[in-house]
Design an enzyme around this catalytic site. Structure first.
Site, PDB file in Angstrom:
ATOM      1  N   ASP A  67      -8.090  -6.385   2.542  1.00  0.00           N
ATOM      2  CA  ASP A  67      -7.076  -6.402   3.597  1.00  0.00           C
ATOM      3  C   ASP A  67      -7.686  -5.626   4.750  1.00  0.00           C
ATOM      4  OD1 ASP A  67      -6.518  -3.733   2.084  1.00  0.00           O
ATOM      5  OD2 ASP A  67      -5.510  -3.523   4.003  1.00  0.00           O
TER       6      ASP A  67
ATOM      7  N   HIS B 284      -6.206 -17.911  15.187  1.00  0.00           N
ATOM      8  CA  HIS B 284      -7.616 -18.326  15.097  1.00  0.00           C
ATOM      9  C   HIS B 284      -8.395 -17.371  14.199  1.00  0.00           C
ATOM     10  CE1 HIS B 284     -11.674 -19.566  16.019  1.00  0.00           C
ATOM     11  NE2 HIS B 284     -11.925 -18.279  16.161  1.00  0.00           N
TER      12      HIS B 284
ATOM     13  N   CYS C 170     -13.191 -25.772  14.185  1.00  0.00           N
ATOM     14  CA  CYS C 170     -12.126 -24.913  13.637  1.00  0.00           C
ATOM     15  C   CYS C 170     -10.815 -25.687  13.743  1.00  0.00           C
ATOM     16  CB  CYS C 170     -12.050 -23.599  14.402  1.00  0.00           C
ATOM     17  SG  CYS C 170     -10.631 -22.582  13.920  1.00  0.00           S
TER      18      CYS C 170
ATOM     19  N   ASP D 158       0.865  -1.165   0.000  1.00  0.00           N
ATOM     20  CA  ASP D 158       0.000   0.000   0.000  1.00  0.00           C
ATOM     21  C   ASP D 158       0.909   1.225   0.000  1.00  0.00           C
ATOM     22  OD1 ASP D 158      -2.192   1.532   0.041  1.00  0.00           O
ATOM     23  OD2 ASP D 158      -2.974   0.816   1.960  1.00  0.00           O
TER      24      ASP D 158
ATOM     25  N   CYS E 106      -7.693 -23.851  18.297  1.00  0.00           N
ATOM     26  CA  CYS E 106      -8.854 -24.737  18.501  1.00  0.00           C
ATOM     27  C   CYS E 106      -8.496 -26.213  18.376  1.00  0.00           C
ATOM     28  CB  CYS E 106      -9.963 -24.399  17.511  1.00  0.00           C
ATOM     29  SG  CYS E 106     -10.609 -22.751  17.738  1.00  0.00           S
TER      30      CYS E 106
ATOM     31  N   CYS F 260      -7.717 -24.398  13.480  1.00  0.00           N
ATOM     32  CA  CYS F 260      -6.568 -23.510  13.709  1.00  0.00           C
ATOM     33  C   CYS F 260      -5.712 -24.070  14.852  1.00  0.00           C
ATOM     34  CB  CYS F 260      -7.059 -22.100  14.044  1.00  0.00           C
ATOM     35  SG  CYS F 260      -7.484 -21.884  15.775  1.00  0.00           S
TER      36      CYS F 260
HETATM   37 ZN   LIG Z   1      -9.749 -21.715  15.874  1.00  0.00          ZN
END
Ligand SMILES: [Zn+2]
Length: 362
Positions: A262, A346, A315, A77, A320, A317
């Protein structure tokens, strides 16, 4: 529908979410972490990198990709928005003129003279894959005369940026050139938004950013300006909703033809313990504008002290898949640094999953 975007460092499937690695890093997480959760590209900020560590440092490191260990596409940017907001907060920091922006660094007394040409050259020095023209931001609420001046400058600066970009490409002839995007201004005025978008499309760019919209703007107010701009741009051109990233705003903008996003929100929220989760029943569905597909989880809330399930069931991630919400709540309470890292991963993984759904047909 927008086509995948080819860059010299690979093709970005769309829609795509590019986290803000403003100063060549997403706070608290490594480039390796980002790759592991499925992030494909990032946004850095040319103006902030000019201030620290300086373009020469990045160039001497072998370019921005090597400096931050990221081999995927990087959009830089220009920093038009940041310069404007810093000068707006404190007029002693500089001045925006028709031909240039002068920015003073209060702590060191250093002075930066930013012209459209210099900002393009800076992004070549960094080695970015998508170069963004310097634009003249205004407040979406500013009076019409101010908006008109901002559009005039933005178009004039975009033309100068395009010329400098073409000159650099001719001069360098070193492999595949980067792409160049321009930014549409015009605040909340339909006529100015359309006028700015058409004028930029006439000059011709590889993609267009929708600029100058406050992060906390109401989703209802956002839809019209997004639509005016998308209408006035070539249908096949990549459209980037700059800084727009609340999950429901993303869904609205995507439905209007925007394919690149973004936003500092998911990472900033994560550091404050504000996490996103799909509501039950929405795990596999593609959300449409207005759908209540997600909820906010405030990990500091006392109810999480004994919540032994993950933040979001299903989830995948790093937070999790290994930890309970109670553990994350505990890490935040004791101020452990890994709390922010896990929360950030997450939230970014939530975005990756949201965007995968938006890419699917239905
Ligand atoms: Zn998660």
């Amino acid at each position: 529908m927008a086509e995948p975007l080819d860059t010299r460092r690979g093709t970005l499937a769309v829609p795509t979410f590019l986290p803000d690695a403003t100063r060549a890093g997403v706070r608290g997480v490594s480039s390796e972490d980002l790759r592991a959760i499925g992030i494909e590209g990032v946004v850095v900020n040319a103006f902030h990198l000019l201030r620290r560590p300086g373009a020469r440092v990045v160039q001497a490191a072998g370019g921005i990709h090597r400096f931050m260990d990221w081999d995927g596409p990087i959009l830089s940017d220009s920093g038009g928005f940041q310069v404007w907001s810093l000068i707006r907060q404190d007029p002693n920091r500089g001045i925006i003129r028709d031909n240039e922006v002068i920015f003073r660094e209060p702590s060191t007394g250093e002075k930066w003279n930013l012209t459209p040409e210099r900002v393009v050259g800076l992004q070549f020095q960094l080695g970015s894959d998508i170069v963004v023209c310097l634009d003249d931001c205004t407040d979406a609420e500013a009076p019409e005369a101010e908006q008109e001046r901002s559009v005039e400058r933005t178009v004039r600066w975009a033309r100068r940026s395009r010329e400098e970009f073409d000159r650099q490409v001719r001069q360098r002839r070193d492999g595949v050139p980067p792409r160049i995007f321009a930014v549409v201004q015009g605040g909340g005025s339909e006529a100015l938004r359309r006028q700015c978008a058409s004028a930029l499309a006439e000059i011709g760019f590889d993609g267009y950013g929708f600029g100058g919209w406050p992060l906390d703007a109401d989703a209802g107010l956002l839809a019209d300006p997004l639509r005016w701009v998308a209408d006035a741009l070539p249908p096949e051109a990549p459209k980037h909703a700059l800084g727009i990233g609340r999950p429901d705003h993303v869904v609205t903008a995507h439905a209007l033809g925007y394919s690149m996003f973004d936003c500092a929100l998911p990472t900033r929220d994560a550091r404050h313990g504000r996490l996103y989760a799909f509501r039950s029943g929405w795990e596999e569905r593609r959300p449409e504008p207005g759908d209540p597909f997600y909820r906010a989880v405030r990990i500091h809330d006392p109810e999480h002290r004994v919540a032994h399930a993950p933040i979001e069931e299903g989830c995948d991630c790093p937070a999790c898949s290994r930890h309970s919400a109670a553990y994350l709540h505990h890490l935040f309470k004791v101020g452990d640094l890994s709390a922010e890292r896990l929360a950030t991963l997450h939230n970014l993984r939530f975005y990756v999953r949201l965007f995968q759904r938006l890419r699917s047909a239905a």
